[in-house]
Design an enzyme around this catalytic site. Structure first.
Site, PDB file in Angstrom:
ATOM      1  N   HIS A 146     -19.567 -69.279  55.035  1.00  0.00           N
ATOM      2  CA  HIS A 146     -18.128 -68.031  55.468  1.00  0.00           C
ATOM      3  C   HIS A 146     -17.636 -68.577  54.335  1.00  0.00           C
ATOM      4  O   HIS A 146     -17.881 -69.192  53.811  1.00  0.00           O
ATOM      5  CB  HIS A 146     -17.860 -68.561  57.379  1.00  0.00           C
ATOM      6  CG  HIS A 146     -16.678 -68.481  57.094  1.00  0.00           C
ATOM      7  ND1 HIS A 146     -16.478 -67.356  58.333  1.00  0.00           N
ATOM      8  CD2 HIS A 146     -15.431 -69.415  56.943  1.00  0.00           C
ATOM      9  CE1 HIS A 146     -14.717 -67.128  58.398  1.00  0.00           C
ATOM     10  NE2 HIS A 146     -14.474 -67.929  57.547  1.00  0.00           N
TER      11      HIS A 146
ATOM     12  N   ASP B 226     -11.356 -69.072  71.412  1.00  0.00           N
ATOM     13  CA  ASP B 226     -10.913 -69.650  69.725  1.00  0.00           C
ATOM     14  C   ASP B 226     -10.288 -67.711  69.916  1.00  0.00           C
ATOM     15  O   ASP B 226      -8.733 -67.790  69.091  1.00  0.00           O
ATOM     16  CB  ASP B 226     -12.115 -69.027  69.097  1.00  0.00           C
ATOM     17  CG  ASP B 226     -11.450 -68.750  67.517  1.00  0.00           C
ATOM     18  OD1 ASP B 226     -10.407 -69.415  66.548  1.00  0.00           O
ATOM     19  OD2 ASP B 226     -11.731 -67.903  66.708  1.00  0.00           O
TER      20      ASP B 226
ATOM     21  N   ARG C 259      -1.625 -67.716  68.191  1.00  0.00           N
ATOM     22  CA  ARG C 259      -0.865 -68.276  67.018  1.00  0.00           C
ATOM     23  C   ARG C 259      -0.708 -67.002  65.963  1.00  0.00           C
ATOM     24  O   ARG C 259       0.299 -67.384  65.232  1.00  0.00           O
ATOM     25  CB  ARG C 259      -2.516 -68.789  65.718  1.00  0.00           C
ATOM     26  CG  ARG C 259      -2.981 -70.089  66.247  1.00  0.00           C
ATOM     27  CD  ARG C 259      -4.469 -70.632  65.960  1.00  0.00           C
ATOM     28  NE  ARG C 259      -4.209 -70.302  64.861  1.00  0.00           N
ATOM     29  CZ  ARG C 259      -5.402 -70.322  63.466  1.00  0.00           C
ATOM     30  NH1 ARG C 259      -6.676 -70.277  64.637  1.00  0.00           N
ATOM     31  NH2 ARG C 259      -5.095 -70.392  62.416  1.00  0.00           N
TER      32      ARG C 259
ATOM     33  N   SER D 228     -11.216 -73.707  64.121  1.00  0.00           N
ATOM     34  CA  SER D 228     -12.199 -72.369  64.103  1.00  0.00           C
ATOM     35  C   SER D 228     -12.558 -71.315  63.930  1.00  0.00           C
ATOM     36  O   SER D 228     -13.935 -71.012  64.180  1.00  0.00           O
ATOM     37  CB  SER D 228     -10.004 -71.454  63.859  1.00  0.00           C
ATOM     38  OG  SER D 228     -10.565 -69.462  64.042  1.00  0.00           O
TER      39      SER D 228
ATOM     40  N   LYS E 101     -17.147 -71.300  65.662  1.00  0.00           N
ATOM     41  CA  LYS E 101     -17.217 -70.041  65.423  1.00  0.00           C
ATOM     42  C   LYS E 101     -18.948 -69.951  64.740  1.00  0.00           C
ATOM     43  O   LYS E 101     -20.144 -69.536  65.207  1.00  0.00           O
ATOM     44  CB  LYS E 101     -16.670 -69.224  64.427  1.00  0.00           C
ATOM     45  CG  LYS E 101     -15.982 -68.124  65.404  1.00  0.00           C
ATOM     46  CD  LYS E 101     -14.727 -67.289  64.920  1.00  0.00           C
ATOM     47  CE  LYS E 101     -13.971 -68.121  64.005  1.00  0.00           C
ATOM     48  NZ  LYS E 101     -12.592 -66.327  63.281  1.00  0.00           N
TER      49      LYS E 101
END
Length: 439
Positions: free
Chosen positions: A82, A161, A168, A183, A187
């Site tokens: 990621h 999330d 947010r 977050s 995930k």
């Protein structure tokens, strides 16, 4: 238990209990808590923070709020990578086929671009016919069949999330470090991989502006992963200038193909791809040192196995495999504008944010997730930092479908390039690697 009491505690800088965080997330998912109370808690977190324990509890509850992917016996060998977001960041696209060709199962759920950062899903969808809307079952089956699959994030994974991020986004609490960590890690855990590599970027084109902030975020995410039984390696990398030469969806796919064909052997894209792939192989215990791993990986490029794995991925997900040989299969832009240097010297710096903003003006980016984008437009950097340039040389090329947008983009690109008489020394792309032992 009352939500107002949970807010009150956090407002005073007191820790919330695990039961309080469970109750908050449960109420959020069930719709029994109003948005304004959740927003108040988020703002309190923004100013007062969360402890490591609170961040772990929040992450765990976000995972439990929806489905999780179960790869069964493959789970321990699957790798997920990621990136926290950057400009011209196509390393996921170069890395996934390379690792799959190395025999490592890769399951990747990616997002769309928002703001100035590009999204891997948008880039892949520039390939005609490529389907990113895989179901969880299809994702699992494809990994078992060809060792690799990549799809768009689904609403059934970590729905808490999604709800928290929406709040947010409109309450200016996006850049809270514990909320970012929860977050991202939630995930990744829900996506089913046990081995996770995080590319945490800093610089003008990233959310984290300094390496110190990137280190703090990385250590937090590694710590949370360790507490939740996930092996996370965080690699802190520079995003002071665009990664590679191409910025824009189809352009970045083409650059990725060129790397996998063995036509790009040096530079930031090659360096980061090999480094991340080597880290994955070492994380799985397949190699003990980086140099041996990289030698093996380069062999997969040279013998054609990496580009063939990309072809296999494209075919499996309904895309047009002929784009690998024929780039005319992509949607082509109307205008190609070659912009020339106005003086000689060396490229000292290319501001990543300004290039990204110029690309967004052309139509390659979006402000809202529902905004349409133009896959064909983008900017190609004919010169990169440290390279010599003569007056009149092509500095960058704009690919566009609108003359007015081209002029606006060119203004930002001109501001992005700094040329000086002295040659700059290019620093290493990787600033630091954070492993679980360093949390």
């Amino acid at each position: 238990m009352r939500i107002v009491d949970i807010i009150e505690k956090k407002k005073k800088g007191l820790p919330n209990t695990q039961e309080e965080i469970q109750y908050l997330i449960k109420s959020l998912i069930e719709g029994t808590v109003p948005d304004y109370q959740v927003s108040a808690w988020l703002m309190a977190v923004y100013f007062k923070g969360l402890s490591k324990e609170e961040t772990v509890w929040l992450t765990d509850e976000m995972v439990k709020s929806g489905d999780t992917i179960d790869f069964g016996c493959l789970a321990d060998s699957i790798v997920d990578k990621h990136s926290t977001g950057g400009v011209g960041d196509k390393v996921t696209i170069t890395l996934i086929p390379l690792l799959a060709a190395a025999g490592v199962p890769i399951a990747k759920l990616s997002g769309r671009g928002l703001g100035h950062t590009g999204g891997t899903i948008d880039k892949l969808e520039s390939i005609p016919g490529f389907n990113t809307g895989l179901t969880v079952e299809e994702l699992i089956e494809q990994v078992k069949k060809i060792n690799v699959a990549i799809g768009a994030q689904t609403k059934s994974l970590t729905p808490a999330d999604g709800k928290l991020y929406a709040l947010r986004d409109v309450t200016a609490t996006v850049d809270s470090m514990p909320l970012i960590a929860a977050s991202i890690v939630s995930k990744k855990i829900a996506s089913g991989a046990k081995n996770i590599i995080l590319d945490v970027k800093y610089g003008s084109g990233a959310f984290m502006k300094t390496p110190e902030d990137a280190i703090s975020l990385s250590k937090l995410m590694v710590n949370v992963g360790k507490k939740l039984n996930r092996s996370i390696t965080a690699v802190i990398t520079s995003m002071e200038e665009p990664l590679g030469r191409a910025v824009g969806n189809a352009l970045e796919i083409i650059e990725s193909i060129e790397f996998l064909k063995g036509k790009i052997t040096a530079g930031d894209v090659a360096d980061l791809t090999y480094s991340f792939a080597a880290i994955a192989l070492m994380q799985l215990g397949l190699y003990n040192d980086e140099s041996s791993a990289i030698e093996f990986l380069k062999g997969l490029i040279n013998n054609g196995k990496a580009i063939e794995k990309l072809r296999e991925l494209i075919v499996a997900q309904g895309g047009e495999p002929d784009i690998i040989e024929n780039y005319d299969k992509f949607d082509l832009p109307e205008f190609k504008v070659e912009c020339k240097a106005k003086k000689s010297g060396f490229v000292q710096k290319i501001d990543a944010y300004k290039i990204a903003y110029a690309c967004k003006l052309l139509g390659a980016g979006r402000d809202k997730k529902t905004d349409p984008i133009d896959y064909s437009v983008g900017i190609y950097l004919n010169k990169k930092s440290g390279e010599p340039v003569n007056n009149g040389d092509i500095l960058y090329t704009i690919y566009s479908n609108d003359e007015e947008k081209t002029k606006l983009a060119q203004r930002y690109c001109e501001e992005a390039f700094s040329i000086s008489k002295d040659k700059t020394v290019n620093n290493n792309m990787i600033y630091k690697i954070i492993n679980a032992e360093e949390d």
